[in-house]
Design a protein around this motif. Sequence first.
Motif, PDB file in Angstrom:
ATOM      1  N   ARG A  26      43.205  89.464  24.061  1.00  0.00           N
ATOM      2  CA  ARG A  26      43.256  88.342  24.992  1.00  0.00           C
ATOM      3  C   ARG A  26      41.969  88.290  25.806  1.00  0.00           C
ATOM      4  NH1 ARG A  26      46.241  84.559  26.824  1.00  0.00           N
ATOM      5  NH2 ARG A  26      47.810  84.892  25.217  1.00  0.00           N
ATOM      6  N   TYR A  27      41.509  87.063  26.119  1.00  0.00           N
ATOM      7  CA  TYR A  27      40.254  86.869  26.865  1.00  0.00           C
ATOM      8  C   TYR A  27      40.443  85.755  27.892  1.00  0.00           C
ATOM      9  CZ  TYR A  27      40.010  83.621  22.874  1.00  0.00           C
ATOM     10  OH  TYR A  27      40.314  82.699  21.914  1.00  0.00           O
ATOM     11  N   ASP A  28      41.256  86.028  28.902  1.00  0.00           N
ATOM     12  CA  ASP A  28      41.690  84.978  29.821  1.00  0.00           C
ATOM     13  C   ASP A  28      40.602  84.461  30.756  1.00  0.00           C
ATOM     14  OD1 ASP A  28      44.161  85.113  28.655  1.00  0.00           O
ATOM     15  OD2 ASP A  28      45.040  86.405  30.185  1.00  0.00           O
ATOM     16  N   GLY A  29      39.482  85.176  30.918  1.00  0.00           N
ATOM     17  CA  GLY A  29      38.422  84.699  31.803  1.00  0.00           C
ATOM     18  C   GLY A  29      37.185  84.198  31.085  1.00  0.00           C
ATOM     19  N   LEU A  30      37.186  84.202  29.760  1.00  0.00           N
ATOM     20  CA  LEU A  30      35.980  83.868  29.004  1.00  0.00           C
ATOM     21  C   LEU A  30      35.541  82.420  29.205  1.00  0.00           C
ATOM     22  CD1 LEU A  30      33.770  84.631  27.019  1.00  0.00           C
ATOM     23  CD2 LEU A  30      35.383  84.197  25.142  1.00  0.00           C
ATOM     24  N   SER A  31      36.486  81.495  29.238  1.00  0.00           N
ATOM     25  CA  SER A  31      36.122  80.088  29.422  1.00  0.00           C
ATOM     26  C   SER A  31      35.332  79.889  30.705  1.00  0.00           C
ATOM     27  CB  SER A  31      37.385  79.217  29.431  1.00  0.00           C
ATOM     28  OG  SER A  31      37.064  77.857  29.673  1.00  0.00           O
ATOM     29  N   GLU A  32      35.776  80.495  31.782  1.00  0.00           N
ATOM     30  CA  GLU A  32      35.062  80.374  33.060  1.00  0.00           C
ATOM     31  C   GLU A  32      33.705  81.064  32.994  1.00  0.00           C
ATOM     32  OE1 GLU A  32      38.402  80.974  36.303  1.00  0.00           O
ATOM     33  OE2 GLU A  32      38.973  81.745  34.320  1.00  0.00           O
ATOM     34  N   ASP A  33      33.606  82.174  32.241  1.00  0.00           N
ATOM     35  CA  ASP A  33      32.343  82.896  32.120  1.00  0.00           C
ATOM     36  C   ASP A  33      31.256  82.028  31.483  1.00  0.00           C
ATOM     37  OD1 ASP A  33      33.413  85.162  33.248  1.00  0.00           O
ATOM     38  OD2 ASP A  33      33.778  86.181  31.330  1.00  0.00           O
ATOM     39  N   ILE A  34      31.650  81.114  30.591  1.00  0.00           N
ATOM     40  CA  ILE A  34      30.654  80.274  29.923  1.00  0.00           C
ATOM     41  C   ILE A  34      30.606  78.866  30.512  1.00  0.00           C
ATOM     42  CG2 ILE A  34      30.825  81.617  27.793  1.00  0.00           C
ATOM     43  CD1 ILE A  34      32.419  79.314  26.548  1.00  0.00           C
ATOM     44  N   GLY A  35      31.159  78.711  31.726  1.00  0.00           N
ATOM     45  CA  GLY A  35      31.045  77.451  32.433  1.00  0.00           C
ATOM     46  C   GLY A  35      32.148  76.457  32.210  1.00  0.00           C
ATOM     47  N   GLY A  36      33.274  76.891  31.603  1.00  0.00           N
ATOM     48  CA  GLY A  36      34.394  76.002  31.344  1.00  0.00           C
ATOM     49  C   GLY A  36      35.492  76.142  32.384  1.00  0.00           C
ATOM     50  N   PRO A  37      36.581  75.412  32.214  1.00  0.00           N
ATOM     51  CA  PRO A  37      37.707  75.511  33.136  1.00  0.00           C
ATOM     52  C   PRO A  37      38.538  76.756  32.841  1.00  0.00           C
ATOM     53  CG  PRO A  37      38.271  74.028  31.352  1.00  0.00           C
ATOM     54  CD  PRO A  37      36.834  74.432  31.129  1.00  0.00           C
ATOM     55  N   PRO A  38      39.439  77.135  33.756  1.00  0.00           N
ATOM     56  CA  PRO A  38      40.344  78.248  33.446  1.00  0.00           C
ATOM     57  C   PRO A  38      41.150  77.925  32.188  1.00  0.00           C
ATOM     58  CG  PRO A  38      40.441  77.698  35.777  1.00  0.00           C
ATOM     59  CD  PRO A  38      39.655  76.603  35.110  1.00  0.00           C
ATOM     60  N   LEU A  39      41.004  78.745  31.166  1.00  0.00           N
ATOM     61  CA  LEU A  39      41.644  78.461  29.882  1.00  0.00           C
ATOM     62  C   LEU A  39      41.908  79.781  29.171  1.00  0.00           C
ATOM     63  CD1 LEU A  39      42.309  75.662  28.607  1.00  0.00           C
ATOM     64  CD2 LEU A  39      40.265  75.934  27.215  1.00  0.00           C
ATOM     65  N   PRO A  40      43.081  80.382  29.360  1.00  0.00           N
ATOM     66  CA  PRO A  40      43.364  81.668  28.723  1.00  0.00           C
ATOM     67  C   PRO A  40      43.385  81.544  27.206  1.00  0.00           C
ATOM     68  CG  PRO A  40      45.363  80.721  29.636  1.00  0.00           C
ATOM     69  CD  PRO A  40      44.233  79.852  30.108  1.00  0.00           C
ATOM     70  N   GLY A  41      43.140  82.655  26.554  1.00  0.00           N
ATOM     71  CA  GLY A  41      43.137  82.619  25.091  1.00  0.00           C
ATOM     72  C   GLY A  41      43.340  83.982  24.486  1.00  0.00           C
ATOM     73  N   ILE A  42      43.665  83.978  23.207  1.00  0.00           N
ATOM     74  CA  ILE A  42      43.785  85.222  22.446  1.00  0.00           C
ATOM     75  C   ILE A  42      43.373  84.933  21.013  1.00  0.00           C
ATOM     76  CG2 ILE A  42      46.239  84.860  21.844  1.00  0.00           C
ATOM     77  CD1 ILE A  42      46.522  87.966  22.056  1.00  0.00           C
ATOM     78  N   GLY A  43      42.793  85.931  20.354  1.00  0.00           N
ATOM     79  CA  GLY A  43      42.395  85.736  18.971  1.00  0.00           C
ATOM     80  C   GLY A  43      41.952  87.035  18.336  1.00  0.00           C
ATOM     81  N   PHE A  44      41.485  86.929  17.102  1.00  0.00           N
ATOM     82  CA  PHE A  44      41.039  88.124  16.392  1.00  0.00           C
ATOM     83  C   PHE A  44      39.926  87.779  15.414  1.00  0.00           C
ATOM     84  CE2 PHE A  44      44.938  86.812  13.902  1.00  0.00           C
ATOM     85  CZ  PHE A  44      44.287  86.386  12.754  1.00  0.00           C
ATOM     86  N   GLY A  45      39.215  88.827  15.003  1.00  0.00           N
ATOM     87  CA  GLY A  45      38.264  88.754  13.906  1.00  0.00           C
ATOM     88  C   GLY A  45      38.628  89.813  12.884  1.00  0.00           C
ATOM     89  N   LEU A  46      38.741  89.412  11.631  1.00  0.00           N
ATOM     90  CA  LEU A  46      39.091  90.340  10.557  1.00  0.00           C
ATOM     91  C   LEU A  46      37.910  90.439   9.600  1.00  0.00           C
ATOM     92  CD1 LEU A  46      42.701  89.014   9.777  1.00  0.00           C
ATOM     93  CD2 LEU A  46      41.985  90.697  11.493  1.00  0.00           C
ATOM     94  N   GLY A  47      37.487  91.653   9.305  1.00  0.00           N
ATOM     95  CA  GLY A  47      36.324  91.848   8.457  1.00  0.00           C
ATOM     96  C   GLY A  47      36.661  91.713   6.980  1.00  0.00           C
ATOM     97  N   LEU A  48      36.090  90.716   6.325  1.00  0.00           N
ATOM     98  CA  LEU A  48      36.339  90.532   4.896  1.00  0.00           C
ATOM     99  C   LEU A  48      35.733  91.676   4.076  1.00  0.00           C
ATOM    100  CD1 LEU A  48      35.839  86.691   4.461  1.00  0.00           C
ATOM    101  CD2 LEU A  48      37.852  87.978   3.766  1.00  0.00           C
ATOM    102  N   ASP A  49      34.536  92.110   4.460  1.00  0.00           N
ATOM    103  CA  ASP A  49      33.878  93.179   3.699  1.00  0.00           C
ATOM    104  C   ASP A  49      34.700  94.461   3.712  1.00  0.00           C
ATOM    105  OD1 ASP A  49      31.070  91.782   3.419  1.00  0.00           O
ATOM    106  OD2 ASP A  49      31.605  91.651   5.536  1.00  0.00           O
ATOM    107  N   ARG A  50      35.144  94.852   4.897  1.00  0.00           N
ATOM    108  CA  ARG A  50      35.919  96.096   4.995  1.00  0.00           C
ATOM    109  C   ARG A  50      37.309  95.939   4.399  1.00  0.00           C
ATOM    110  NH1 ARG A  50      34.287  98.626  10.940  1.00  0.00           N
ATOM    111  NH2 ARG A  50      32.035  98.510  10.631  1.00  0.00           N
TER     112      ARG A  50
END
Length: 422
Positions: free
Chosen positions: A286-310
């Motif tokens: 979860r990255y609930d403060g990231l939107s504000e860090d890059i100049g956006g509105p308060p916008l909580p979020g969650i996500g993932f990255g999965l490595g295809l190579d590995r």
Amino acid sequence: MSSSFQAPKGVSEYVPPRAERFAAIRDAFAERARRAGYGYLELAVFEDTDLFRRGVGESTDVVSKEMYTFEDRGGRSLTLRPEFTATVLRAVLEHNLHRQGGLPVKVWTAGPVFRAERPQQGRYRQFYQLDLEAIGTEDPQVDAETIALAARWYRSLGLTQVRLLLNSLGCKECRPVYRAVLQDFLRGLDLDEATRARVEINPLRVLDDKRPDVRAQVADAPLMADHLCAACKEYHDRVRALLADLGVAWEDEPRLVRGLDYYTRTTYEFDHPLLGAQSGIGGGGRYDGLSEDIGGPPLPGIGFGLGLDRTILALEAEGSAFAGKPRCEVFGVALGEAAERRMFTLVDELREAGIAADMAFGGKRLKGAMKDADRSGAAYAVILGDRDIAGGEAQLKELATGDQTAVPLTDITSTLRERLSE
């Protein structure tokens, strides 16, 4: 004679037949994301450098050591994307996806990512990721949905040894308290100058240090799990309960911090024990403060990255047979000028009917054409000579057994569709 040029060092490339597996596992993920309501994004490969400095964190190894940054002809500082989340969030905000309907905005993407690392098995300078994000809602059910989607994708590929490691990194209320406690502990250790500097900037990253001497010293470090506020503890317990409801197994890993600064609360990693030092095959949080860090509105979020190579390395390590749909199911062998012309249209008819088909080119004789058929991986060969055309039929040969039967040309497509579905 091969070319005098080679791919740059550390670039991960895929060619047949390995590329078929790469495409198949990506397509399997795309179908799962689609069924869960996630829309596809096609995004920029490079961004304004400040997006990653502000979003990922100045103190991270990614930003301080690993980014491919360059100045364009207009004097602007640009960076090849070292990860997806900041880019996805930028796109969501720029295109106002968060204002076009109900939240969360559910999106996914895939493609190459770039980091200037020392190349080794499972660690590349250009590598490939699947990324999925749910933006705009702070809800344990969304956390559990994204984690379960990734876990079930791994399982659908036939991987049996993937471990899900789970932790909570707290929120803006309890994390600063823990940060101060951790700093007090770390300041009393015998650390090198660079690590001491990191203690003051981002002490949680010291817990993620892979050097044996540092790991030994931080073995008794205070844990975030013991300093969660009531709200974060309740949230984390709810995520764990929902995963249990879905039948997704996890292991609590209180020292898991991940390598990016934007993570809050739910944090997780998928680990594969057969890959050695590069055992992390995916992860997120979860990255609930990231939107504000890059100049956006308060916008909580969650996500993932999965490595295809590995993931491919893990499949190979386990000996998984997952390969997706074969590249060729039927191979055409034509003997004679008239047969070649008819075979050319027949192969097209098979493709239009949804059957993967190819044929021998270059006027090859029967022996050479049948070698091509065997190499193609096809289940059947359709053999057609001028005499067969005169009789209105073709020879259908099952390549695994050698059994061969005559089939009316008008029935070839329906016969193959029936046999391939058995």
